[in-house]
Design an enzyme around this catalytic site. Structure first.
Site, short mmCIF file in Angstrom:
data_model
loop_
_atom_site.label_atom_id
_atom_site.label_comp_id
_atom_site.label_asym_id
_atom_site.label_seq_id
_atom_site.Cartn_x
_atom_site.Cartn_y
_atom_site.Cartn_z
N CYS A 3 -12.82 44.71 2.95
CA CYS A 3 -13.35 45.03 1.61
C CYS A 3 -13.33 43.77 0.76
O CYS A 3 -12.28 43.14 0.59
CB CYS A 3 -12.51 46.13 0.96
SG CYS A 3 -12.88 46.37 -0.79
N CYS A 6 -10.90 43.89 -2.24
CA CYS A 6 -9.50 43.82 -1.79
C CYS A 6 -9.14 42.38 -1.44
O CYS A 6 -8.03 41.92 -1.73
CB CYS A 6 -9.27 44.74 -0.59
SG CYS A 6 -9.03 46.49 -1.03
N ASN A 83 -21.25 51.82 -11.35
CA ASN A 83 -22.26 52.33 -10.44
C ASN A 83 -21.58 53.10 -9.31
O ASN A 83 -20.54 52.68 -8.81
CB ASN A 83 -23.08 51.18 -9.86
CG ASN A 83 -23.87 50.44 -10.93
OD1 ASN A 83 -24.36 51.05 -11.87
ND2 ASN A 83 -23.99 49.13 -10.79
N HIS A 96 -15.32 49.68 -9.22
CA HIS A 96 -15.31 48.61 -10.22
C HIS A 96 -16.05 49.04 -11.45
O HIS A 96 -16.99 49.83 -11.39
CB HIS A 96 -15.90 47.32 -9.66
CG HIS A 96 -17.23 47.48 -9.01
ND1 HIS A 96 -17.40 48.03 -7.76
CD2 HIS A 96 -18.48 47.18 -9.44
CE1 HIS A 96 -18.68 48.06 -7.45
NE2 HIS A 96 -19.37 47.55 -8.46
N HIS A 98 -18.09 47.46 -14.69
CA HIS A 98 -18.73 46.27 -15.26
C HIS A 98 -18.49 46.28 -16.77
O HIS A 98 -18.78 47.29 -17.43
CB HIS A 98 -20.24 46.30 -15.05
CG HIS A 98 -20.68 46.26 -13.62
ND1 HIS A 98 -21.15 45.11 -13.02
CD2 HIS A 98 -20.74 47.22 -12.66
CE1 HIS A 98 -21.50 45.37 -11.77
NE2 HIS A 98 -21.26 46.65 -11.52
#
Ligand code: 5GP
Ligand code: ZN
Length: 110
Positions: A3, A6, A83, A96, A98
């Site tokens: 990932c 990660c 998203n 995540h 933004h």
């Protein structure tokens, strides 16, 4: 685990880090869409917002506030986006958020 985020959190891939606390790590997007474009990610791997628990969500929201203030976005405002999945155009499968600001953003979000 293979990932990207990660690996960034672990320091295996370099990033421009702007913030870190016990649960959240934040760094500048490599392809910024605004003068300030920061990605905030939980340190614990989860694929998207559907896998996010309340404690992590709270930590992310607190971190958004801290980074927004640190980046000088408090007065003029900013945008927060996460998203999810194919229709959301999520390209990295580690949750995540933004944080975008530093200029007048478009009214259009889609
Ligand atoms: P998504 O499209 O999944 O919502 O957002 C992924 C974001 O990660 C994109 O805005 C993209 O520019 C950013 N990104 C992809 N690879 C890297 C990288 O290696 N480093 C950094 N800092 N950002 C990345
Ligand atoms: Zn991950």
């Amino acid at each position: 685990m293979d990932c990207l985020f990660c690996k960034i959190i672990a320091g295996e891939i370099p990033c421009d880090k702007v913030y870190e606390d016990e649960k959240v790590f934040a760094f500048r997007d490599i392809n910024p869409q605004a003068p300030v474009h920061v990605l905030l990610v939980p340190k614990k791997h989860m694929r998207n917002i559907l896998e996010c628990d309340g404690e992590t969500a709270a930590a992310l929201v607190r971190a958004v506030g801290a980074v927004a203030k640190r980046e000088g976005l408090e007065a003029d405002g900013f945008r927060v986006i996460s998203n999810c999945g194919r229709n959301g155009c999520q390209s990295v499968e580690h949750l995540h958020v933004h944080l975008l600001g530093g200029a007048q953003l478009s009214e259009k979000m889609s």
